[in-house]
Design a protein around this motif. Structure first.
Motif, PDB file in Angstrom:
ATOM      1  N   LEU A 133      34.641  45.583  87.890  1.00 18.49           N
ATOM      2  CA  LEU A 133      35.738  46.543  87.866  1.00 18.49           C
ATOM      3  C   LEU A 133      36.610  46.410  89.113  1.00 18.49           C
ATOM      4  O   LEU A 133      37.834  46.412  89.019  1.00 18.49           O
ATOM      5  N   MET A 134      35.988  46.251  90.263  1.00 19.25           N
ATOM      6  CA  MET A 134      36.744  46.107  91.504  1.00 19.25           C
ATOM      7  C   MET A 134      37.556  44.818  91.508  1.00 19.25           C
ATOM      8  O   MET A 134      38.722  44.810  91.901  1.00 19.25           O
ATOM      9  N   LEU A 135      36.971  43.726  91.071  1.00 16.10           N
ATOM     10  CA  LEU A 135      37.686  42.451  91.033  1.00 16.10           C
ATOM     11  C   LEU A 135      38.840  42.494  90.042  1.00 16.10           C
ATOM     12  O   LEU A 135      39.945  42.012  90.327  1.00 16.10           O
ATOM     13  N   PHE A 136      38.596  43.088  88.880  1.00 13.15           N
ATOM     14  CA  PHE A 136      39.647  43.188  87.865  1.00 13.15           C
ATOM     15  C   PHE A 136      40.838  43.977  88.400  1.00 13.15           C
ATOM     16  O   PHE A 136      41.986  43.549  88.280  1.00 13.15           O
ATOM     17  N   HIS A 137      40.579  45.124  89.005  1.00 17.15           N
ATOM     18  CA  HIS A 137      41.681  45.960  89.488  1.00 17.15           C
ATOM     19  C   HIS A 137      42.371  45.351  90.708  1.00 17.15           C
ATOM     20  O   HIS A 137      43.569  45.536  90.882  1.00 17.15           O
ATOM     21  N   LEU A 138      41.632  44.646  91.543  1.00 22.55           N
ATOM     22  CA  LEU A 138      42.266  43.959  92.665  1.00 22.55           C
ATOM     23  C   LEU A 138      43.238  42.901  92.163  1.00 22.55           C
ATOM     24  O   LEU A 138      44.378  42.803  92.637  1.00 22.55           O
ATOM     25  N   LEU A 139      42.824  42.121  91.186  1.00 19.66           N
ATOM     26  CA  LEU A 139      43.710  41.100  90.620  1.00 19.66           C
ATOM     27  C   LEU A 139      44.900  41.721  89.899  1.00 19.66           C
ATOM     28  O   LEU A 139      46.029  41.224  89.987  1.00 19.66           O
ATOM     29  N   LEU A 140      44.665  42.829  89.208  1.00 17.78           N
ATOM     30  CA  LEU A 140      45.742  43.475  88.481  1.00 17.78           C
ATOM     31  C   LEU A 140      46.781  44.071  89.422  1.00 17.78           C
ATOM     32  O   LEU A 140      47.984  43.861  89.240  1.00 17.78           O
ATOM     33  N   VAL A 141      46.346  44.778  90.445  1.00 17.74           N
ATOM     34  CA  VAL A 141      47.278  45.380  91.396  1.00 17.74           C
ATOM     35  C   VAL A 141      48.008  44.297  92.184  1.00 17.74           C
ATOM     36  O   VAL A 141      49.210  44.407  92.446  1.00 17.74           O
ATOM     37  N   THR A 142      47.304  43.234  92.536  1.00 13.73           N
ATOM     38  CA  THR A 142      47.959  42.135  93.242  1.00 13.73           C
ATOM     39  C   THR A 142      49.055  41.514  92.386  1.00 13.73           C
ATOM     40  O   THR A 142      50.147  41.218  92.884  1.00 13.73           O
ATOM     41  N   SER A 143      48.788  41.342  91.109  1.00 12.16           N
ATOM     42  CA  SER A 143      49.822  40.767  90.240  1.00 12.16           C
ATOM     43  C   SER A 143      51.019  41.700  90.122  1.00 12.16           C
ATOM     44  O   SER A 143      52.165  41.248  90.158  1.00 12.16           O
ATOM     45  N   TRP A 144      50.790  43.005  90.009  1.00 17.35           N
ATOM     46  CA  TRP A 144      51.912  43.941  89.916  1.00 17.35           C
ATOM     47  C   TRP A 144      52.737  43.938  91.186  1.00 17.35           C
ATOM     48  O   TRP A 144      53.959  44.007  91.131  1.00 17.35           O
ATOM     49  N   LEU A 145      52.068  43.872  92.342  1.00 19.50           N
ATOM     50  CA  LEU A 145      52.814  43.838  93.604  1.00 19.50           C
ATOM     51  C   LEU A 145      53.627  42.557  93.742  1.00 19.50           C
ATOM     52  O   LEU A 145      54.742  42.576  94.261  1.00 19.50           O
ATOM     53  N   LEU A 146      53.082  41.445  93.268  1.00 20.38           N
ATOM     54  CA  LEU A 146      53.834  40.192  93.324  1.00 20.38           C
ATOM     55  C   LEU A 146      54.986  40.174  92.326  1.00 20.38           C
ATOM     56  O   LEU A 146      55.998  39.504  92.547  1.00 20.38           O
ATOM     57  N   ILE A 147      54.852  40.905  91.234  1.00 20.22           N
ATOM     58  CA  ILE A 147      55.941  40.986  90.263  1.00 20.22           C
ATOM     59  C   ILE A 147      57.115  41.763  90.837  1.00 20.22           C
ATOM     60  O   ILE A 147      58.274  41.374  90.682  1.00 20.22           O
ATOM     61  N   ILE A 148      56.823  42.864  91.547  1.00 14.94           N
ATOM     62  CA  ILE A 148      57.919  43.672  92.079  1.00 14.94           C
ATOM     63  C   ILE A 148      58.420  43.167  93.431  1.00 14.94           C
ATOM     64  O   ILE A 148      59.438  43.653  93.925  1.00 14.94           O
ATOM     65  N   ALA A 149      57.768  42.200  94.028  1.00  8.31           N
ATOM     66  CA  ALA A 149      58.166  41.688  95.346  1.00  8.31           C
ATOM     67  C   ALA A 149      59.593  41.148  95.390  1.00  8.31           C
ATOM     68  O   ALA A 149      60.305  41.417  96.357  1.00  8.31           O
ATOM     69  N   PRO A 150      60.081  40.419  94.399  1.00  8.76           N
ATOM     70  CA  PRO A 150      61.466  39.920  94.489  1.00  8.76           C
ATOM     71  C   PRO A 150      62.527  41.011  94.442  1.00  8.76           C
ATOM     72  O   PRO A 150      63.671  40.778  94.794  1.00  8.76           O
ATOM     73  N   CYS A 199      42.410  50.980  95.329  1.00  9.02           N
ATOM     74  CA  CYS A 199      41.450  52.095  95.304  1.00  9.02           C
ATOM     75  C   CYS A 199      41.843  53.137  94.264  1.00  9.02           C
ATOM     76  O   CYS A 199      40.991  53.622  93.514  1.00  9.02           O
ATOM     77  N   ILE A 200      43.128  53.460  94.211  1.00  5.36           N
ATOM     78  CA  ILE A 200      43.600  54.424  93.215  1.00  5.36           C
ATOM     79  C   ILE A 200      43.398  53.887  91.805  1.00  5.36           C
ATOM     80  O   ILE A 200      42.958  54.608  90.900  1.00  5.36           O
ATOM     81  N   SER A 201      43.680  52.626  91.605  1.00  2.62           N
ATOM     82  CA  SER A 201      43.515  52.008  90.295  1.00  2.62           C
ATOM     83  C   SER A 201      42.044  51.986  89.869  1.00  2.62           C
ATOM     84  O   SER A 201      41.731  52.240  88.704  1.00  2.62           O
ATOM     85  N   ILE A 202      41.155  51.712  90.805  1.00  8.80           N
ATOM     86  CA  ILE A 202      39.726  51.710  90.491  1.00  8.80           C
ATOM     87  C   ILE A 202      39.252  53.110  90.125  1.00  8.80           C
ATOM     88  O   ILE A 202      38.478  53.294  89.179  1.00  8.80           O
ATOM     89  N   LEU A 203      39.720  54.113  90.848  1.00 15.23           N
ATOM     90  CA  LEU A 203      39.333  55.489  90.532  1.00 15.23           C
ATOM     91  C   LEU A 203      39.828  55.901  89.149  1.00 15.23           C
ATOM     92  O   LEU A 203      39.102  56.552  88.391  1.00 15.23           O
TER      93      LEU A 203
END
Length: 88
Positions: free
Chosen positions: A15-32, A54-58
């Motif tokens: 669960l932690m790995l999944f949400h870390l990858l998901l949040v990282t992808s969203w942040l990279l999408i909005i970065a430009p 952390c919020i996403s995992i909760l």
């Protein structure tokens, strides 16, 4: 290694790995779309990664997030969108 189970039988390390990858992808999408200086964007994204994860995992624990084909497809589609936005 964190391999305990939640109340609904979900492995917390997955669960932690999944949400870390998901949040990282969203942040990279909005970065430009950030219009600040080039040096500030990586600092902003890296400082937002841990609290948002952390919020996403909760939320995932509260909603009883499970792993099936749809959730993995959503993660894959998110990373393909990252690739597309960085390519343009």
């Amino acid at each position: 290694m964190l391999a305990t189970l939640s109340h609904r039988g979900i492995r917390l390390d997955k669960l932690m790995l999944f949400h870390l990858l998901l949040v990282t992808s969203w942040l990279l999408i909005i970065a430009p779309f950030f219009h600040s200086t080039v040096n500030q964007v990586p600092v902003l994204l890296s400082s937002a990664l841990v609290p948002l994860t952390c919020i996403s995992i909760l939320f995932g624990l509260k909603l009883g997030h499970g792993f099936n084909k749809k959730s993995y497809s959503f993660l894959f589609a998110s990373w393909m969108l990252v690739w597309l936005t960085q390519l343009i």
